[in-house]
Motif scaffolding. Sequence first.
Motif, PDB file in Angstrom:
ATOM      1  N   TRP A 334      24.815  43.921  16.682  1.00 15.17           N
ATOM      2  CA  TRP A 334      26.087  44.508  17.106  1.00 15.17           C
ATOM      3  C   TRP A 334      26.123  44.495  18.632  1.00 15.17           C
ATOM      4  O   TRP A 334      25.096  44.396  19.305  1.00 15.17           O
ATOM      5  CB  TRP A 334      26.280  45.900  16.534  1.00 15.17           C
ATOM      6  N   PHE A 335      27.332  44.579  19.191  1.00 13.37           N
ATOM      7  CA  PHE A 335      27.517  44.349  20.611  1.00 13.37           C
ATOM      8  C   PHE A 335      28.662  45.198  21.141  1.00 13.37           C
ATOM      9  O   PHE A 335      29.609  45.505  20.418  1.00 13.37           O
ATOM     10  CB  PHE A 335      27.878  42.876  20.891  1.00 13.37           C
ATOM     11  N   HIS A 336      28.580  45.526  22.445  1.00 18.10           N
ATOM     12  CA  HIS A 336      29.694  46.137  23.169  1.00 18.10           C
ATOM     13  C   HIS A 336      29.901  45.342  24.452  1.00 18.10           C
ATOM     14  O   HIS A 336      28.998  45.252  25.290  1.00 18.10           O
ATOM     15  CB  HIS A 336      29.401  47.603  23.503  1.00 18.10           C
ATOM     16  N   PHE A 337      31.109  44.783  24.596  1.00 15.27           N
ATOM     17  CA  PHE A 337      31.462  44.008  25.788  1.00 15.27           C
ATOM     18  C   PHE A 337      32.497  44.809  26.575  1.00 15.27           C
ATOM     19  O   PHE A 337      33.622  45.026  26.099  1.00 15.27           O
ATOM     20  CB  PHE A 337      32.034  42.650  25.389  1.00 15.27           C
ATOM     21  N   LEU A 338      32.106  45.268  27.754  1.00 14.26           N
ATOM     22  CA  LEU A 338      32.982  46.073  28.593  1.00 14.26           C
ATOM     23  C   LEU A 338      33.319  45.303  29.863  1.00 14.26           C
ATOM     24  O   LEU A 338      32.778  44.223  30.117  1.00 14.26           O
ATOM     25  CB  LEU A 338      32.310  47.408  28.934  1.00 14.26           C
ATOM     26  N   GLY A 339      34.199  45.870  30.671  1.00 10.65           N
ATOM     27  CA  GLY A 339      34.559  45.199  31.907  1.00 10.65           C
ATOM     28  C   GLY A 339      33.423  45.133  32.897  1.00 10.65           C
ATOM     29  O   GLY A 339      33.300  44.162  33.654  1.00 10.65           O
ATOM     30  N   ASP A 340      32.561  46.169  32.893  1.00 10.68           N
ATOM     31  CA  ASP A 340      31.513  46.241  33.912  1.00 10.68           C
ATOM     32  C   ASP A 340      30.125  45.862  33.418  1.00 10.68           C
ATOM     33  O   ASP A 340      29.240  45.573  34.216  1.00 10.68           O
ATOM     34  CB  ASP A 340      31.471  47.646  34.511  1.00 10.68           C
ATOM     35  N   HIS A 341      29.900  45.866  32.105  1.00  5.11           N
ATOM     36  CA  HIS A 341      28.607  45.445  31.579  1.00  5.11           C
ATOM     37  C   HIS A 341      28.715  45.144  30.095  1.00  5.11           C
ATOM     38  O   HIS A 341      29.749  45.401  29.471  1.00  5.11           O
ATOM     39  CB  HIS A 341      27.517  46.483  31.859  1.00  5.11           C
ATOM     40  N   VAL A 342      27.652  44.577  29.562  1.00  6.82           N
ATOM     41  CA  VAL A 342      27.564  44.228  28.149  1.00  6.82           C
ATOM     42  C   VAL A 342      26.280  44.828  27.599  1.00  6.82           C
ATOM     43  O   VAL A 342      25.252  44.885  28.292  1.00  6.82           O
ATOM     44  CB  VAL A 342      27.557  42.697  27.953  1.00  6.82           C
ATOM     45  N   ILE A 343      26.338  45.285  26.352  1.00  8.50           N
ATOM     46  CA  ILE A 343      25.141  45.783  25.677  1.00  8.50           C
ATOM     47  C   ILE A 343      24.987  45.013  24.374  1.00  8.50           C
ATOM     48  O   ILE A 343      25.913  44.963  23.555  1.00  8.50           O
ATOM     49  CB  ILE A 343      25.209  47.286  25.376  1.00  8.50           C
ATOM     50  N   THR A 344      23.833  44.386  24.189  1.00  9.87           N
ATOM     51  CA  THR A 344      23.538  43.673  22.950  1.00  9.87           C
ATOM     52  C   THR A 344      22.467  44.432  22.181  1.00  9.87           C
ATOM     53  O   THR A 344      21.565  45.027  22.763  1.00  9.87           O
ATOM     54  CB  THR A 344      23.052  42.240  23.213  1.00  9.87           C
ATOM     55  N   PHE A 345      22.582  44.407  20.859  1.00 10.68           N
ATOM     56  CA  PHE A 345      21.631  45.088  19.978  1.00 10.68           C
ATOM     57  C   PHE A 345      21.181  44.103  18.896  1.00 10.68           C
ATOM     58  O   PHE A 345      22.014  43.503  18.217  1.00 10.68           O
ATOM     59  CB  PHE A 345      22.270  46.290  19.283  1.00 10.68           C
ATOM     60  N   GLY A 346      19.883  43.945  18.742  1.00 12.57           N
ATOM     61  CA  GLY A 346      19.338  43.137  17.669  1.00 12.57           C
ATOM     62  C   GLY A 346      18.320  43.924  16.878  1.00 12.57           C
ATOM     63  O   GLY A 346      17.470  44.610  17.452  1.00 12.57           O
ATOM     64  N   ALA A 347      18.415  43.851  15.550  1.00 13.09           N
ATOM     65  CA  ALA A 347      17.463  44.528  14.665  1.00 13.09           C
ATOM     66  C   ALA A 347      16.537  43.475  14.062  1.00 13.09           C
ATOM     67  O   ALA A 347      17.002  42.528  13.416  1.00 13.09           O
ATOM     68  CB  ALA A 347      18.192  45.285  13.561  1.00 13.09           C
ATOM     69  N   PHE A 348      15.229  43.646  14.284  1.00 14.28           N
ATOM     70  CA  PHE A 348      14.241  42.672  13.842  1.00 14.28           C
ATOM     71  C   PHE A 348      13.229  43.371  12.934  1.00 14.28           C
ATOM     72  O   PHE A 348      12.394  44.147  13.411  1.00 14.28           O
ATOM     73  CB  PHE A 348      13.547  42.037  15.048  1.00 14.28           C
ATOM     74  N   PRO A 349      13.292  43.122  11.622  1.00 14.85           N
ATOM     75  CA  PRO A 349      12.379  43.794  10.685  1.00 14.85           C
ATOM     76  C   PRO A 349      10.926  43.480  10.983  1.00 14.85           C
ATOM     77  O   PRO A 349      10.563  42.343  11.293  1.00 14.85           O
ATOM     78  CB  PRO A 349      12.790  43.218   9.325  1.00 14.85           C
TER      79      PRO A 349
END
Length: 433
Positions: A334-349
Amino acid sequence: MAPAINLSPAPSTTGAGIAGEKLAEISDLLERRRAGFSLESPFYTDPDLFAVDMRAIFGEHWIYAASVAEVPEPGDYVTVEYGPYSLVVLRNDDAGVNVLHNVCRHRGARVLTEPTGTTGNLVCGYHSWTYSPEGELIHASAPGEIDFDKECYALKRAHGKIVAGLIFICLADEPPTDFDETAKIFEPYLAPHELSTAKVAYQQNIVEEGNWKLVMENNRECYHCDGHPELACSLFPTWGLTDETVPKHLEDVWERNQDAQASLEYRCRRYGLPYEVVEELDTRVAGIRISRESLDGDGESFSPDGHRLSKKLLGDLPDFRLGRCSMHLQPNSWFHFLGDHVITFGAFPINEHQTLVRTTWLVADDAVEGVDYDLDKLTHTWKQTNLQDKAFVELCQQGASSPVYEPGPYMKSEYQVEAFINWYVQRMQEHVA
């Protein structure tokens, strides 16, 4: 609690070697899954069923691995590990990525042992077998081996592709083809953020003591968002609700959210930015949900007042007041793309009861720490939220391990959890059929 399922112990991407009786046991569990309810205990606790997850889901589908900001130059690499697999994702000279199984063809040693780095050739530290960036064996010191054919011992490769600055990998011999259609959906939303020109500000790795599906279920709903006080400053706690499901105590917040969303959509139309909800979480193999949604306060970022956390806009975005472009991809990101930054999330079992959650904060390439952004402030909200989510997931894992556990019903606001589980069950049934 249902008994443990006895499956073949050697994971593979093909599922070969699983006896018919064992496949029938899995099929029965999948077939009797009750729509609208959580899964039975073995799906969260059984190590053998976890091995099948690794074959059917992580061995056959496109998985989010990293962003190009993590491998900006040729020779840069990250190692990605989940279940029994270890992969090297290496930026190549053609602005793409080579994805190589991190298993030496001599004795199986890990070739690269660091999580990130830069390399020319890949040299195994055990006996110095040396591979090119494409995985060909170019040197093996083998005294007396007259007939040794190096061409037969290249590193095994997997598929990799970059879409809008995000790197995806697939272990299947023939990857699912509809990912390209999903990419066409999300690429226009992400393109203005220009991730290829962003850089990593910070990366956090958390091991949650919970099955990977519980991690994803927790992410797919905001029913629990009262437990995220830092996030609730900017993220409307009415996410996932409708006019019919908003409780009395959130009616004022709901109205404020509606007004903010209308204002955001006006700006998006003015700037030509897509914002509409596209929700195909369980109606396609490469399931997706994406939209641009308003934030509270100033509507710019994940801060206590919604104000920007970096002074530098990403890419060619025209305005900080663009809320968040939120994207969910099945099965692990899942991800959040904003005007000032981006946050990426990865789940790895890791195994049936542990999952690595990797969170990466990206900022504009010319943003200077301490001048344009304060790192503690940039990361504070989601660092705290991640720790809170870790605690929630671990409570559920403990419950799923109890002899008295039985599947419970999802609420209306948890419809995306149901969509994730429905997607999972479909993919598993395709695999064991």
